[in-house]
Motif scaffolding. Structure first.
Motif, PDB file in Angstrom:
ATOM      1  N   LYS A 373     102.795  28.641 -39.880  1.00  0.00           N
ATOM      2  CA  LYS A 373     101.951  29.350 -40.839  1.00  0.00           C
ATOM      3  C   LYS A 373     100.646  28.583 -41.021  1.00  0.00           C
ATOM      4  CE  LYS A 373     105.141  29.297 -44.016  1.00  0.00           C
ATOM      5  NZ  LYS A 373     106.362  28.930 -43.331  1.00  0.00           N
ATOM      6  N   GLU A 374     100.798  27.269 -41.165  1.00  0.00           N
ATOM      7  CA  GLU A 374      99.606  26.491 -41.429  1.00  0.00           C
ATOM      8  C   GLU A 374      99.698  25.205 -40.636  1.00  0.00           C
ATOM      9  OE1 GLU A 374      99.145  25.336 -45.438  1.00  0.00           O
ATOM     10  OE2 GLU A 374      97.097  24.722 -45.085  1.00  0.00           O
ATOM     11  N   ALA A 375      98.584  24.791 -40.081  1.00  0.00           N
ATOM     12  CA  ALA A 375      98.593  23.599 -39.245  1.00  0.00           C
ATOM     13  C   ALA A 375      98.930  22.391 -40.101  1.00  0.00           C
ATOM     14  CB  ALA A 375      97.243  23.401 -38.589  1.00  0.00           C
ATOM     15  N   ARG A 376      99.598  21.440 -39.443  1.00  0.00           N
ATOM     16  CA  ARG A 376      99.962  20.250 -40.170  1.00  0.00           C
ATOM     17  C   ARG A 376      98.771  19.333 -40.346  1.00  0.00           C
ATOM     18  NH1 ARG A 376     103.853  16.083 -39.156  1.00  0.00           N
ATOM     19  NH2 ARG A 376     103.231  16.165 -37.003  1.00  0.00           N
TER      20      ARG A 376
ATOM     21  N   ILE B 393      95.995  23.821 -61.912  1.00  0.00           N
ATOM     22  CA  ILE B 393      95.212  23.049 -60.936  1.00  0.00           C
ATOM     23  C   ILE B 393      95.365  23.648 -59.540  1.00  0.00           C
ATOM     24  CG2 ILE B 393      95.099  20.810 -59.784  1.00  0.00           C
ATOM     25  CD1 ILE B 393      96.038  19.689 -62.585  1.00  0.00           C
ATOM     26  N   ILE B 394      96.598  24.015 -59.208  1.00  0.00           N
ATOM     27  CA  ILE B 394      96.860  24.587 -57.889  1.00  0.00           C
ATOM     28  C   ILE B 394      95.994  25.830 -57.695  1.00  0.00           C
ATOM     29  CG2 ILE B 394      98.616  25.892 -56.624  1.00  0.00           C
ATOM     30  CD1 ILE B 394     100.636  23.777 -57.772  1.00  0.00           C
ATOM     31  N   GLU B 395      95.878  26.638 -58.740  1.00  0.00           N
ATOM     32  CA  GLU B 395      95.074  27.844 -58.658  1.00  0.00           C
ATOM     33  C   GLU B 395      93.590  27.508 -58.544  1.00  0.00           C
ATOM     34  OE1 GLU B 395      94.986  32.155 -60.786  1.00  0.00           O
ATOM     35  OE2 GLU B 395      96.744  30.931 -60.400  1.00  0.00           O
ATOM     36  N   ALA B 396      93.131  26.592 -59.413  1.00  0.00           N
ATOM     37  CA  ALA B 396      91.700  26.265 -59.447  1.00  0.00           C
ATOM     38  C   ALA B 396      91.225  25.692 -58.125  1.00  0.00           C
ATOM     39  CB  ALA B 396      91.417  25.290 -60.582  1.00  0.00           C
ATOM     40  N   MET B 397      92.069  24.912 -57.473  1.00  0.00           N
ATOM     41  CA  MET B 397      91.648  24.236 -56.251  1.00  0.00           C
ATOM     42  C   MET B 397      92.125  24.976 -55.004  1.00  0.00           C
ATOM     43  SD  MET B 397      89.798  21.715 -57.230  1.00  0.00           S
ATOM     44  CE  MET B 397      89.566  20.675 -55.786  1.00  0.00           C
ATOM     45  N   ASP B 398      92.778  26.101 -55.164  1.00  0.00           N
ATOM     46  CA  ASP B 398      93.257  26.866 -54.025  1.00  0.00           C
ATOM     47  C   ASP B 398      94.163  26.011 -53.130  1.00  0.00           C
ATOM     48  OD1 ASP B 398      93.563  28.915 -52.224  1.00  0.00           O
ATOM     49  OD2 ASP B 398      91.723  28.432 -51.125  1.00  0.00           O
ATOM     50  N   VAL B 399      95.145  25.379 -53.744  1.00  0.00           N
ATOM     51  CA  VAL B 399      96.098  24.551 -52.995  1.00  0.00           C
ATOM     52  C   VAL B 399      97.132  25.473 -52.366  1.00  0.00           C
ATOM     53  CG1 VAL B 399      97.830  22.729 -53.179  1.00  0.00           C
ATOM     54  CG2 VAL B 399      95.769  22.621 -54.578  1.00  0.00           C
ATOM     55  N   ALA B 409     104.881  15.329 -50.295  1.00  0.00           N
ATOM     56  CA  ALA B 409     104.902  15.097 -48.849  1.00  0.00           C
ATOM     57  C   ALA B 409     104.986  16.395 -48.065  1.00  0.00           C
ATOM     58  CB  ALA B 409     106.073  14.178 -48.491  1.00  0.00           C
ATOM     59  N   ALA B 410     105.370  17.496 -48.728  1.00  0.00           N
ATOM     60  CA  ALA B 410     105.515  18.760 -48.012  1.00  0.00           C
ATOM     61  C   ALA B 410     104.176  19.460 -47.815  1.00  0.00           C
ATOM     62  CB  ALA B 410     106.480  19.670 -48.766  1.00  0.00           C
ATOM     63  N   LEU B 411     103.118  18.970 -48.491  1.00  0.00           N
ATOM     64  CA  LEU B 411     101.812  19.601 -48.351  1.00  0.00           C
ATOM     65  C   LEU B 411     101.046  18.997 -47.183  1.00  0.00           C
ATOM     66  CD1 LEU B 411     102.355  20.803 -51.148  1.00  0.00           C
ATOM     67  CD2 LEU B 411     100.033  20.213 -51.778  1.00  0.00           C
ATOM     68  N   SER B 412     100.138  19.797 -46.609  1.00  0.00           N
ATOM     69  CA  SER B 412      99.258  19.235 -45.592  1.00  0.00           C
ATOM     70  C   SER B 412      98.285  18.289 -46.283  1.00  0.00           C
ATOM     71  CB  SER B 412      98.497  20.342 -44.890  1.00  0.00           C
ATOM     72  OG  SER B 412      97.509  20.847 -45.757  1.00  0.00           O
ATOM     73  N   GLY B 413      97.673  17.386 -45.495  1.00  0.00           N
ATOM     74  CA  GLY B 413      96.774  16.382 -46.074  1.00  0.00           C
ATOM     75  C   GLY B 413      95.672  17.014 -46.902  1.00  0.00           C
ATOM     76  N   GLY B 414      95.059  18.059 -46.386  1.00  0.00           N
ATOM     77  CA  GLY B 414      93.944  18.678 -47.092  1.00  0.00           C
ATOM     78  C   GLY B 414      94.367  19.301 -48.409  1.00  0.00           C
ATOM     79  N   ASN B 415      95.507  19.966 -48.392  1.00  0.00           N
ATOM     80  CA  ASN B 415      95.959  20.611 -49.619  1.00  0.00           C
ATOM     81  C   ASN B 415      96.381  19.603 -50.663  1.00  0.00           C
ATOM     82  OD1 ASN B 415      95.703  23.523 -49.405  1.00  0.00           O
ATOM     83  ND2 ASN B 415      96.979  23.276 -47.583  1.00  0.00           N
ATOM     84  N   LEU B 416      97.022  18.524 -50.218  1.00  0.00           N
ATOM     85  CA  LEU B 416      97.401  17.497 -51.174  1.00  0.00           C
ATOM     86  C   LEU B 416      96.149  16.854 -51.779  1.00  0.00           C
ATOM     87  CD1 LEU B 416      99.545  15.921 -52.606  1.00  0.00           C
ATOM     88  CD2 LEU B 416      99.655  14.345 -50.690  1.00  0.00           C
ATOM     89  N   GLN B 417      95.151  16.630 -50.938  1.00  0.00           N
ATOM     90  CA  GLN B 417      93.933  16.010 -51.448  1.00  0.00           C
ATOM     91  C   GLN B 417      93.262  16.930 -52.472  1.00  0.00           C
ATOM     92  OE1 GLN B 417      93.115  13.047 -51.063  1.00  0.00           O
ATOM     93  NE2 GLN B 417      90.936  12.801 -51.496  1.00  0.00           N
ATOM     94  N   LYS B 418      93.277  18.241 -52.197  1.00  0.00           N
ATOM     95  CA  LYS B 418      92.698  19.168 -53.166  1.00  0.00           C
ATOM     96  C   LYS B 418      93.444  19.055 -54.498  1.00  0.00           C
ATOM     97  CE  LYS B 418      92.603  22.975 -50.489  1.00  0.00           C
ATOM     98  NZ  LYS B 418      92.389  24.355 -50.068  1.00  0.00           N
ATOM     99  N   TRP B 439      88.855  12.273 -46.316  1.00  0.00           N
ATOM    100  CA  TRP B 439      89.417  11.642 -45.123  1.00  0.00           C
ATOM    101  C   TRP B 439      90.593  12.481 -44.627  1.00  0.00           C
ATOM    102  CZ3 TRP B 439      94.354   9.457 -44.575  1.00  0.00           C
ATOM    103  CH2 TRP B 439      94.545   8.708 -43.402  1.00  0.00           C
ATOM    104  N   GLY B 440      90.524  12.915 -43.390  1.00  0.00           N
ATOM    105  CA  GLY B 440      91.616  13.676 -42.805  1.00  0.00           C
ATOM    106  C   GLY B 440      91.812  15.045 -43.406  1.00  0.00           C
ATOM    107  N   VAL B 441      90.763  15.599 -43.989  1.00  0.00           N
ATOM    108  CA  VAL B 441      90.876  16.895 -44.649  1.00  0.00           C
ATOM    109  C   VAL B 441      90.131  17.925 -43.806  1.00  0.00           C
ATOM    110  CG1 VAL B 441      90.165  18.170 -46.701  1.00  0.00           C
ATOM    111  CG2 VAL B 441      91.090  15.874 -46.934  1.00  0.00           C
ATOM    112  N   ASP B 442      90.662  19.137 -43.659  1.00  0.00           N
ATOM    113  CA  ASP B 442      89.993  20.123 -42.817  1.00  0.00           C
ATOM    114  C   ASP B 442      88.669  20.565 -43.445  1.00  0.00           C
ATOM    115  OD1 ASP B 442      90.490  22.822 -44.298  1.00  0.00           O
ATOM    116  OD2 ASP B 442      92.381  21.714 -44.363  1.00  0.00           O
TER     117      ASP B 442
END
Lengths: 376, 521
Positions: A373-376, B393-399, B409-418, B439-442
């Protein structure tokens, strides 16, 4: 060349995490059957005597509660330590020092009687256990010593100190030279819950209350959150503003106090005086209880009852079959071994290095169906 | 793509697939690398670049697909096998022992029992012939990141590879050091060696690469000649849609604004033999402005962040002042209560506890500042309120996440950073200190975070951003200071700052007389 390697699993199986204590118990039973067979006893007979007969009558359930109470009390304290990634192995010593501190009142002031005696003894017991646990905590925070070693070594200090006390300054002058203190007065004895039915005393209630309170703290309170954060990722804990040194003291003092309470409850409830040996290794067995209960206070209540049964069963096979009661220790050791083994295999899988591990071509195609669904 | 079109391909990859659980990290990847070319592998974080490279270098085994080396089908089962074929790799994160010398580090990886002295001599000769001067007898701990990278490159070249894989090589270099590296790469190409160049920096790919393969979500979305593309068209291929540009409105009357974060003569002794001492750092960040701190990694940024955040508190209470109050002696909690918020570089294990839910990770940094809202009588956590705030927060930052309240740990780097940035923004802090915000964020998430930081400053907060990404700093900062070897330069207003000037300071030139200080080795 071939070797084994543990490879971390991407996901833990929730099912097997929950099943692990039961699998461990089943494996212990299988290994135990082999052991009894090698000892020349019919395993079925032995298991009946070991696990069933000791709990077939009401008074025996009381004995079970007496054995389980210190195990549960100590283990819930240890569970907080272990959740915080702090390794208190010296509960046995804290248990002994709790017993010594609490016994000071009936031994040194036998004339002091009344309703205040028992609460004071229990309080002093907790203070004694906590004070003794403060030593490894101080050494760890001040000198960065390894608490596993210091707390363990202090157990032997405590055992020898108790031995010296009851042979020397605290020996009963009318005791015909036996190494023991005077019998505690009536107001210094922990009352039995149901004197008509059996010997179980208030210690078991303390254990249940402590387990529930710690369960609430760990799951619902900021303090429990602090314990879990510092234990699982200390750097995030520091970022949260939680102090690691404060946590070391908190965990040691709390577990020490509970071990001390267990110690004084045992002495004033089940024994009634101080002797050279007051514990069949409760402080060490409680480590197994803590892990068998998955470091969850409610799980620890169940695990405490199971381990208490191994003590009773050991006594039972000794009298009925003439087998050494050391089998109790063997059972406890096997349980811990299998619990830790199961836990390890839930988190890791074993890989044989040196053998080619190639997947058949078809396997890849079957797995290729789910799309990301989403890239890691 | 027709395979074997000219027969000169060094490496051909067909249908390479790697599956982790339910995630297809690489999905039928095709890739051809000709002899004597610099081939770019482009893609956002998480596009599958690292997975692909790990399969080529033998540290991961593909689920399916074929690899041809000089036309021969091969199986690369280990890094050792890759080296034997002639594939060398320079990793993004170095694997060097700091307490050993450069030559000793090289000897460890060669594993052929030749004496250190001969390895040192070979390494020295090779390093000079490629314009990468290196003293093999120096301790790695004493070397800059750029010099450490040279060790990695020399170590790789000593094994005379035909294909060299470079993973984000310029992310740790100053612009000048990067130029040097490009010269070396062009030289290697001229010798007929092939290079697989992994990057998400489009300008440098356009500059040195002959061909590019673009990955998105584990699939090849295109092959192209980067010289014929624009940075914008490459970005579109990588991201799949247009990335919104960050808007930075100019600030007015900043000279008279109140400094909300003041750092005065902040010094710190190194905590370990290999950490950097901080030397008399002074800096003011005023209400309404974003100050950027540039610098090559490992020049004291981590130590500086710890000191400013209060994870390590100072002897001198006046060395850090927040909203006019001395904060040097306060803990991180005390500084947060003064109105400051912090985002550390490491997300997992520092900014967030990996195995805890997002709502619990909200409590992590806000249990004291939002004590009334989140913690009730007797220290009971109001989990309902915490959960509601985390959802806000999840809504405001579009996580984007897979469960209502997943583990960090289940989130991608970019989403966790958001989420981590949003957790602090949600407080409307008057001082915000961020280390490596993207860093490391799409690209999409990075633009979101940068815009949010600018908006926070424009609403009257002081924002301090530490970053290794110069593009980012030029995009969001009102002034840029440079950290080098534990010292901080004066902030340079963005109107006067150029890549050139900042780059020289990053390399250690003193401000003012930069041109005299470029040493000759």
């Amino acid at each position: 060349m071939m070797r084994l390697e543990l490879v971390k699993r991407p996901q833990r199986s929730a099912l097997f995490s929950a099943l692990s204590p039961f699998i461990a118990f089943a494996l212990t039973i299988i290994a135990g059957a082999i052991m009894f067979a090698l000892l020349g006893v019919n395993p079925l007979t032995a298991f009946r005597i070991y696990f069933v007969e000791p709990v077939s009558q009401v008074w025996q359930l009381h004995e079970l509660a007496i054995k389980a109470a210190p195990l549960i009390l100590i283990a819930v304290g240890l569970s907080v330590c272990y959740k915080a990634n702090i390794w208190n192995i010296g509960a046995e010593g804290q248990f002994i020092f709790g017993a010594i501190f609490g016994s000071a009142i009936p031994v040194l002031f036998p004339q002091f009687e009344g309703p205040l005696v028992l609460p004071l003894m229990l309080l002093l017991g907790m203070v004694g256990g906590a004070a003794y646990a403060a030593i490894p905590a101080f050494l760890k925070t001040r000198f960065n010593t390894n608490e596993i070693l210091t707390s363990l070594m202090l157990v032997y200090v405590a055992q020898l100190f108790l031995d010296w006390l009851v042979r020397g300054p605290w020996r009963d002058p009318q005791g015909h030279g036996f190494p023991q203190t005077i019998q505690f007065g009536d107001s210094a004895v922990l009352p039995e819950l149901m004197p008509d039915a059996g010997r179980a005393n208030w210690g078991f209630v303390f254990a249940l209350v402590a387990a529930v309170l710690i369960w609430i703290m760990m799951g619902r309170m900021l303090k429990g959150f602090e314990v879990r954060v510092l234990g699982s990722s200390p750097r995030a804990g520091r970022f949260a503003g939680f102090g690691l040194s404060r946590m070391v003291f908190f965990a040691f003092l709390l577990s020490g106090a509970l071990a001390g309470l267990a110690g004084i409850s045992e002495v004033s409830g089940a024994i009634g005086q101080l002797q050279p040996v007051i514990s069949p290794g409760y402080g060490f067995t409680a480590i197994i209880v803590a892990f068998l209960g998955r470091l969850n206070p409610l799980g620890i209540i169940a695990a405490g009852l199971v381990l208490a049964l191994t003590y009773l069963g050991g006594e039972a096979v000794q009298s009925a079959l003439g087998i050494s009661d050391k089998v109790a220790r063997v059972f406890q050791g096997m349980l811990l071994f299998f619990v830790l083994g199961c836990d390890t295999l839930i988190h890791y899988r074993i890989r044989l290095i040196g053998l080619a591990l190639t997947k058949p071509e078809g396997a890849a195609k079957l797995e290729a169906a789910p799309k990301l669904k989403e890239a890691r | 793509m027709s395979a074997n079109h000219d027969g000169a391909n060094l490496l051909e990859v067909r249908g390479l697939t790697k599956i982790f659980g339910t995630l297809t990290a690489c999905d039928h990847i095709d890739l051809n690398i000709a002899k004597g070319e610099i081939h770019a592998l482009l893609g956002e974080n998480g596009a599958g670049k690292s997975t692909l490279v790990k399969m080529l270098f033998g540290s991961l085994e593909p689920n399916s697909g074929e690899i041809f080396w000089n036309g021969q089908a091969v199986r690369i089962t280990s890094p050792g096998a890759a080296k034997k074929l002639g594939i060398g790799m320079v990793f993004q994160h170095f694997s060097l022992f700091e307490a050993l010398t450069a030559a000793e580090n090289i000897a460890l990886s060669l594993d052929d029992g030749s004496p250190i002295s001969s390895i040192a001599a070979k390494a020295r000769a090779l390093s000079y012939s490629y314009g990468l001067p290196l003293d093999p007898d120096s301790l790695v701990g004493d070397l800059s990141v750029g010099e450490r990278q040279r060790i990695e490159i020399i170590r790789c070249l000593l094994q005379t590879p035909q294909l060299i894989i470079l993973d984000e090589p310029t992310s740790v270099l100053t612009p000048q050091e990067a130029d040097k590296l490009f010269e070396t790469l062009e030289r290697l190409r001229a010798e007929g060696k092939s290079i697989l160049y992994i990057s998400h920096r489009l300008e440098e790919v356009k500059r040195i690469c002959d061909r590019a393969t673009v990955l998105r979500h584990g699939k090849v979305v295109g092959h192209c000649n980067p010289r014929e593309e624009t940075a914008a068209s490459l970005a579109r291929m990588m991201v799949g849609n247009e990335v919104q540009a960050v808007v930075r409105a100019p600030v007015e009357g900043i000279e008279t604004a109140q400094p909300l974060l003041e750092i005065r003569n902040l010094s710190r002794k190194p905590a370990t033999p290999f950490s950097i001492p901080l030397k008399a750092i002074s800096l003011n960040v005023r209400a309404g402005e974003v100050i950027g701190i540039a610098g090559v990694a490992g020049n004291g940024q981590g130590e500086f962040f710890e000191s400013v955040s209060g994870e390590v508190s100072q002897q001198d209470a006046t060395s850090v002042r927040i909203r006019g109050k001395d904060a040097g002696g306060l803990t991180i909690t005390g500084r947060r209560l003064l109105g400051a918020a912090f985002v550390p570089e490491e997300r997992l294990g520092h900014g967030a506890a990996p195995r805890m839910k997002l709502s619990e990770n909200l409590l992590l940094s806000r249990h004291a500042t939002d004590g009334k809202a989140f913690v009730g009588t007797g220290g009971m956590v109001k989990s309902g309120a915490v959960y509601a705030a985390s959802q806000r927060i999840i809504e405001a930052m579009d996580v984007r996440k897979s469960a209502p309240d997943p583990e960090a740990a289940a989130l991608s780097g970019g989403n966790l950073q958001k989420f981590i940035v949003g957790r602090e923004l949600d407080r409307r802090p008057s001082v915000m200190v961020v280390n490596q915000p993207t860093w490391g964020v799409d690209a999409g998430a990075a633009a979101h975070i940068r815009q949010a930081l600018i908006e926070l400053s424009r609403s009257g907060s002081a924002v301090l951003v530490i970053s290794q990404d110069l593009d980012e700093l030029f995009e969001i900062s009102d002034a840029i200071a440079v950290m080098h070897n534990g010292e901080l330069s004066k902030p340079m207003p963005i109107a006067e700052a150029t890549f050139e000037k900042v780059g020289l300071l990053m390399g250690g030139a003193e401000p003012g007389h930069a041109e005299h200080t470029l040493e000759t080795a």
